[in-house]
Motif scaffolding. Structure first.
Motif, PDB file in Angstrom:
ATOM      1  N   ILE A 191       0.873  -1.168   0.000  1.00 41.39           N
ATOM      2  CA  ILE A 191       0.000   0.000   0.000  1.00 41.39           C
ATOM      3  C   ILE A 191       0.913   1.222   0.000  1.00 41.39           C
ATOM      4  CG2 ILE A 191      -1.604   1.369   1.386  1.00 41.39           C
ATOM      5  CD1 ILE A 191      -2.711  -1.250   2.513  1.00 41.39           C
ATOM      6  N   LYS A 241      -5.665   4.657  -6.798  1.00 47.43           N
ATOM      7  CA  LYS A 241      -7.042   4.884  -6.347  1.00 47.43           C
ATOM      8  C   LYS A 241      -7.137   6.229  -5.656  1.00 47.43           C
ATOM      9  CE  LYS A 241      -8.230   0.474  -7.036  1.00 47.43           C
ATOM     10  NZ  LYS A 241      -9.278   0.067  -7.980  1.00 47.43           N
ATOM     11  N   LEU A 247      -2.212   0.527  -4.976  1.00 45.73           N
ATOM     12  CA  LEU A 247      -2.290  -0.872  -4.553  1.00 45.73           C
ATOM     13  C   LEU A 247      -1.391  -1.692  -5.476  1.00 45.73           C
ATOM     14  CD1 LEU A 247      -6.159  -1.243  -4.072  1.00 45.73           C
ATOM     15  CD2 LEU A 247      -4.453  -1.006  -2.253  1.00 45.73           C
ATOM     16  N   LEU A 281       2.932  -5.686   2.932  1.00 43.85           N
ATOM     17  CA  LEU A 281       1.954  -6.621   3.494  1.00 43.85           C
ATOM     18  C   LEU A 281       2.264  -8.047   3.076  1.00 43.85           C
ATOM     19  CD1 LEU A 281      -1.277  -4.634   2.545  1.00 43.85           C
ATOM     20  CD2 LEU A 281       0.141  -4.381   4.593  1.00 43.85           C
ATOM     21  N   PHE A 282       2.196  -8.952   4.051  1.00 43.91           N
ATOM     22  CA  PHE A 282       2.516 -10.354   3.784  1.00 43.91           C
ATOM     23  C   PHE A 282       1.334 -11.255   4.095  1.00 43.91           C
ATOM     24  CE2 PHE A 282       6.462  -8.115   4.508  1.00 43.91           C
ATOM     25  CZ  PHE A 282       7.240  -8.578   3.463  1.00 43.91           C
ATOM     26  N   ASN A 283       1.266 -12.361   3.373  1.00 45.37           N
ATOM     27  CA  ASN A 283       0.220 -13.345   3.641  1.00 45.37           C
ATOM     28  C   ASN A 283       0.435 -13.978   5.011  1.00 45.37           C
ATOM     29  OD1 ASN A 283      -0.952 -12.924   1.132  1.00 45.37           O
ATOM     30  ND2 ASN A 283       0.386 -14.416   0.150  1.00 45.37           N
ATOM     31  N   ILE A 284      -0.671 -14.341   5.640  1.00 39.64           N
ATOM     32  CA  ILE A 284      -0.600 -14.918   6.986  1.00 39.64           C
ATOM     33  C   ILE A 284      -0.588 -16.440   6.882  1.00 39.64           C
ATOM     34  CG2 ILE A 284      -1.952 -15.231   9.107  1.00 39.64           C
ATOM     35  CD1 ILE A 284      -2.809 -12.265   8.659  1.00 39.64           C
ATOM     36  N   GLU A 313     -16.210  -0.422  -9.402  1.00 38.04           N
ATOM     37  CA  GLU A 313     -15.631  -1.193  -8.297  1.00 38.04           C
ATOM     38  C   GLU A 313     -15.196  -0.279  -7.151  1.00 38.04           C
ATOM     39  OE1 GLU A 313     -13.628  -4.813 -10.920  1.00 38.04           O
ATOM     40  OE2 GLU A 313     -12.344  -3.420  -9.831  1.00 38.04           O
ATOM     41  N   SER A 344     -12.657  -0.436  -3.792  1.00 33.89           N
ATOM     42  CA  SER A 344     -11.675  -1.156  -2.979  1.00 33.89           C
ATOM     43  C   SER A 344     -11.695  -0.579  -1.575  1.00 33.89           C
ATOM     44  CB  SER A 344     -10.272  -1.003  -3.577  1.00 33.89           C
ATOM     45  OG  SER A 344     -10.212  -1.625  -4.842  1.00 33.89           O
ATOM     46  N   ILE A 346      -9.515  -0.532   2.235  1.00 34.21           N
ATOM     47  CA  ILE A 346      -8.396  -0.896   3.107  1.00 34.21           C
ATOM     48  C   ILE A 346      -8.922  -0.805   4.536  1.00 34.21           C
ATOM     49  CG2 ILE A 346      -6.173  -0.132   4.011  1.00 34.21           C
ATOM     50  CD1 ILE A 346      -5.520   0.967   1.234  1.00 34.21           C
ATOM     51  N   GLN A 386     -12.539  -9.486  -3.769  1.00 34.35           N
ATOM     52  CA  GLN A 386     -11.321  -9.732  -2.973  1.00 34.35           C
ATOM     53  C   GLN A 386     -11.638  -9.563  -1.496  1.00 34.35           C
ATOM     54  OE1 GLN A 386      -8.341  -6.627  -3.222  1.00 34.35           O
ATOM     55  NE2 GLN A 386      -6.643  -8.044  -2.827  1.00 34.35           N
ATOM     56  N   GLU A 426      -8.988 -10.280   1.752  1.00 34.25           N
ATOM     57  CA  GLU A 426      -7.730 -10.900   2.209  1.00 34.25           C
ATOM     58  C   GLU A 426      -7.199 -10.210   3.461  1.00 34.25           C
ATOM     59  OE1 GLU A 426      -4.654 -11.789  -0.967  1.00 34.25           O
ATOM     60  OE2 GLU A 426      -6.063 -10.660  -2.188  1.00 34.25           O
ATOM     61  N   LEU A 427      -6.730 -11.005   4.392  1.00 37.83           N
ATOM     62  CA  LEU A 427      -6.070 -10.463   5.589  1.00 37.83           C
ATOM     63  C   LEU A 427      -4.557 -10.549   5.415  1.00 37.83           C
ATOM     64  CD1 LEU A 427      -6.479  -9.469   8.600  1.00 37.83           C
ATOM     65  CD2 LEU A 427      -6.103 -11.858   9.253  1.00 37.83           C
ATOM     66  N   LYS A 428      -3.875  -9.448   5.691  1.00 35.81           N
ATOM     67  CA  LYS A 428      -2.417  -9.396   5.538  1.00 35.81           C
ATOM     68  C   LYS A 428      -1.785  -8.916   6.837  1.00 35.81           C
ATOM     69  CE  LYS A 428      -2.672  -9.845   0.954  1.00 35.81           C
ATOM     70  NZ  LYS A 428      -2.092 -10.998   0.238  1.00 35.81           N
ATOM     71  N   ILE A 433      -3.877  -5.544   7.841  1.00 35.62           N
ATOM     72  CA  ILE A 433      -4.664  -4.865   6.811  1.00 35.62           C
ATOM     73  C   ILE A 433      -5.600  -5.897   6.174  1.00 35.62           C
ATOM     74  CG2 ILE A 433      -4.619  -3.701   4.554  1.00 35.62           C
ATOM     75  CD1 ILE A 433      -3.378  -1.856   6.570  1.00 35.62           C
ATOM     76  N   LEU A 462      -7.614  -6.310   2.775  1.00 32.61           N
ATOM     77  CA  LEU A 462      -7.781  -5.753   1.436  1.00 32.61           C
ATOM     78  C   LEU A 462      -9.087  -6.312   0.870  1.00 32.61           C
ATOM     79  CD1 LEU A 462      -4.169  -6.237   0.004  1.00 32.61           C
ATOM     80  CD2 LEU A 462      -5.186  -4.091   0.789  1.00 32.61           C
ATOM     81  N   LYS A 478     -12.244  -5.892  -2.262  1.00 32.25           N
ATOM     82  CA  LYS A 478     -12.713  -5.270  -3.499  1.00 32.25           C
ATOM     83  C   LYS A 478     -14.143  -5.740  -3.774  1.00 32.25           C
ATOM     84  CE  LYS A 478      -9.820  -4.375  -7.004  1.00 32.25           C
ATOM     85  NZ  LYS A 478      -9.058  -4.449  -8.289  1.00 32.25           N
TER      86      LYS A 478
END
Lengths: 96, 96
Positions: free
Chosen positions: A8, A44, A56, A93-96, B4, B6, B8, B40, B42-44, B54, B56, B58
Motif C-alpha cells: 500500500i 485509487k 495498490l 503486506l505479507f500473507n498470513i 468497483e 476497494s 483498506i 477480494q 484478504e487479511l495481511k 490490513i 484488502l 474489493k
C-alpha cells in the motif's frame, strides 16, 4: 508456498497538484505492469480527501519487488514525485 | 463504467490478541467471499508491526458493499471485533 507481497503506497499530494500525481501514474503504470512478477499496480482516490491517493500493488515475490525498485523508470519516478507529493508512506503486506 | 470499490481496513489489535484477529478472519472470510459482488477479501500482516493488520477488499459495486455491511455475519463480526481490536480505520478507494 505463496510468497506474494502486497504494498500500500499512501500518498498525500501538495495542494493543487492532484493532477500531476494522476498524470505521473498514467505514464508509469504501463511500464510497471510489464515487469516480471507484477500482479497488480493500481492508483485509487480516497473517499473524503482530495489530496490523498493509494497505490495498490501486488508482486509475485520479494525478488520481483527488489528488481522493480531498481528499474530506470522507478528511479526516475521516485526522483520526480517530491515535486507534487507532500508525503509518501509505504506499507509492506505479507500473507498470513 | 467500472464502479468497483476497494477498501483498506487498517487494524491495530490489542497486545497479545493477534491470534484472535487471525481466527476471526478465518471464520468470516469464506462467508464474505460467497457474497454477491465480492471480488477480494484478504487479511495481511504488516511488516514491522506485529499488532497491525490490513484487510484488502474489493467489491463490484456500491450496492454489493452496502449489502455486505448488512449481512448477519458482518453484524456479528463487527460486534465481536472490539474484544481484540484497539483501533479500526476504513479507507474507501475509488477508481480514477
Amino acid at each position: 508456498m505463496n510468497s506474494e507481497i502486497s504494498l500500500i503506497i499512501d500518498i498525500v499530494v501538495k495542494d493543487g497538484l492532484r493532477d500531476k500525481q494522476i498524470e505521473a501514474f498514467k505514464e508509469l503504470a504501463p511500464l510497471v505492469l510489464k515487469e516480471e512478477g507484477c500482479i497488480q499496480y493500481e492508483l485509487k482516490e480516497v473517499q473524503g480527501d482530495k489530496n490523498r491517493f493509494i497505490i495498490l500493488e501486488k508482486w509475485a515475490s520479494k525478488e520481483a519487488l527488489l528488481a522493480h525498485d531498481k528499474t530506470a523508470h522507478m528511479i526516475e519516478a521516485d526522483s520526480k514525485s517530491p515535486i507534487f507529493r507532500e508525503k509518501t508512506t509505504v506499507l509492506k503486506l505479507f500473507n498470513i
